[in-house]
Design a protein around this motif. Structure first.
Motif, mmCIF file in Angstrom:
data_model
loop_
_atom_site.group_PDB
_atom_site.id
_atom_site.type_symbol
_atom_site.label_atom_id
_atom_site.label_comp_id
_atom_site.label_asym_id
_atom_site.label_seq_id
_atom_site.Cartn_x
_atom_site.Cartn_y
_atom_site.Cartn_z
ATOM 1 N N GLN A 220 13.750 -6.269 -61.879
ATOM 2 C CA GLN A 220 13.688 -7.413 -60.976
ATOM 3 C C GLN A 220 13.232 -7.026 -59.575
ATOM 4 O OE1 GLN A 220 17.358 -9.645 -60.785
ATOM 5 N NE2 GLN A 220 16.753 -10.747 -58.932
ATOM 6 N N GLU A 221 13.681 -5.864 -59.098
ATOM 7 C CA GLU A 221 13.428 -5.500 -57.709
ATOM 8 C C GLU A 221 12.220 -4.583 -57.521
ATOM 9 O OE1 GLU A 221 17.037 -3.828 -56.258
ATOM 10 O OE2 GLU A 221 18.231 -5.642 -56.636
ATOM 11 N N LEU A 222 12.011 -3.652 -58.451
ATOM 12 C CA LEU A 222 10.963 -2.649 -58.234
ATOM 13 C C LEU A 222 9.685 -2.912 -59.022
ATOM 14 C CD1 LEU A 222 10.458 -0.109 -56.597
ATOM 15 C CD2 LEU A 222 11.211 1.246 -58.544
ATOM 16 N N MET A 223 9.802 -3.405 -60.235
ATOM 17 C CA MET A 223 8.611 -3.608 -61.056
ATOM 18 C C MET A 223 7.576 -4.521 -60.403
ATOM 19 S SD MET A 223 8.395 -1.709 -63.660
ATOM 20 C CE MET A 223 7.054 -2.566 -64.482
ATOM 21 N N PRO A 224 7.981 -5.605 -59.737
ATOM 22 C CA PRO A 224 6.974 -6.439 -59.064
ATOM 23 C C PRO A 224 6.180 -5.667 -58.007
ATOM 24 C CG PRO A 224 9.018 -7.646 -59.280
ATOM 25 C CD PRO A 224 9.317 -6.235 -59.672
ATOM 26 N N LEU A 225 6.835 -4.735 -57.316
ATOM 27 C CA LEU A 225 6.140 -3.924 -56.313
ATOM 28 C C LEU A 225 5.139 -2.981 -56.979
ATOM 29 C CD1 LEU A 225 9.168 -2.990 -54.004
ATOM 30 C CD2 LEU A 225 7.517 -4.859 -53.718
ATOM 31 N N ILE A 226 5.515 -2.433 -58.122
ATOM 32 C CA ILE A 226 4.622 -1.530 -58.854
ATOM 33 C C ILE A 226 3.399 -2.288 -59.362
ATOM 34 C CG2 ILE A 226 4.428 -0.090 -60.918
ATOM 35 C CD1 ILE A 226 7.345 0.679 -60.554
#
Length: 292
Positions: A220-226
């Motif tokens: 939820q928190e990191l994958m969108p940034l990746i």
């Protein structure tokens, strides 16, 4: 044309003349198949790279060091194991990225090590950029780079630094897939356990749900940034308990997951076969590949 004349023409032109086979001196292009699967592994100190390589190769000892011509590096006095030199190579980053690491127990893999990028480490970033570019331009598949494993330590408060983002935003690796590997992911399980306990969830239930909760928070928190990076990795792997030798089944399962994700990211079927062959100690993976 009469039947007799047709038969004459056929008999005169048959059998056709045999083509002359080229002599060895006339063959200018040599096709060589690679014997090892070549991986560039990137990651800062304490990212768990050495532990990861040992797990993938099923090795206990130190790897041997090979130069760019695939010759084992020797000391000036005699041919001995270079444990102390390789330890320095891996831990301090005093190395040549062109040199390869191979474990004697599994020579099917060749690993090139980069110490990762600290903030402002322009030199190392440029070294990696040139290495990827030079390997991509080689005509021989044997010397080409086949995959990149980019390691992040999940027990670090900053998963991805500005220098890491610069790599993914400015370096296009082309057909060479990048696999983002988050090592020590079990460190996030402790954080997840604390969060669940704070919600009033009983101890045993919180302990049981912690790994799933940690992965959900990560997605939820990191994958969108990746995914927003200019050149995002083709796959993301989260590895737990790789350092715990008392859990060999979990270590093998984690190593198999990494190899499977790497195989799926490859575009070339020949490279997929080469990767599975390199992983010959892992019987489970070889059986899965054979059944596909």
């Amino acid at each position: 044309m009469t039947e007799q004349k047709v038969r004459y023409e056929i008999s005169r032109d048959w059998p056709p003349p045999r083509r002359r086979q080229p002599q060895p001196s006339q063959i200018t292009t040599e096709i060589t198949r690679p014997e090892t699967f070549r991986i560039l592994i990137i990651g800062r100190a304490n990212a768990g790279k050495t532990t990861l390589l040992r797990a993938v190769c099923g090795a206990e000892g130190e790897p041997d060091l090979y130069d760019r011509d695939d010759n084992k590096v020797r000391t000036q006095l005699c041919d001995i194991r270079l444990s102390s030199h390789i330890h320095t190579f891996l831990q301090r980053g005093e190395h040549n990225i062109e040199y390869a690491l191979k474990f004697p127990s599994n020579p099917g893999f060749s690993f090139h090590d980069s110490r990762g990028f600290e903030s402002g480490a322009v030199d190392e970033l440029e070294v990696v950029r040139q290495f990827i570019r030079s390997k991509a331009g080689l005509g021989s598949m044997k010397k080409q780079l086949h995959a990149i494993w980019y390691c992040f330590s999940a027990d670090n408060n900053r998963f991805m630094t500005a220098a890491d983002k610069e790599f993914f935003n400015t370096i296009d690796t082309g057909s060479v897939p990048v696999i983002a590997i988050f090592t020590k992911f079990d460190a996030l399980d402790s954080v997840a356990f604390s969060a669940l306990s704070a919600q009033g969830i009983p101890f045993e239930e919180a302990q049981k749900r912690a790994p799933e909760y940690a992965k959900a928070q990560f997605d939820q928190e990191l994958m969108p940034l990746i995914e927003k990076l200019a050149h995002p990795p083709r796959a993301v792997v989260c590895l737990r308990n790789m350092h715990n030798k008392s859990l060999p089944d979990l270590i093998q399962k984690a190593a198999s997951e990494l190899i499977e994700k790497t195989e799926a990211a490859l575009d070339d079927d020949a490279l997929k076969v080469l990767l599975v062959q390199a992983q010959y100690p892992n019987v489970e993976l070889c059986l899965k590949a054979a059944l596909k």
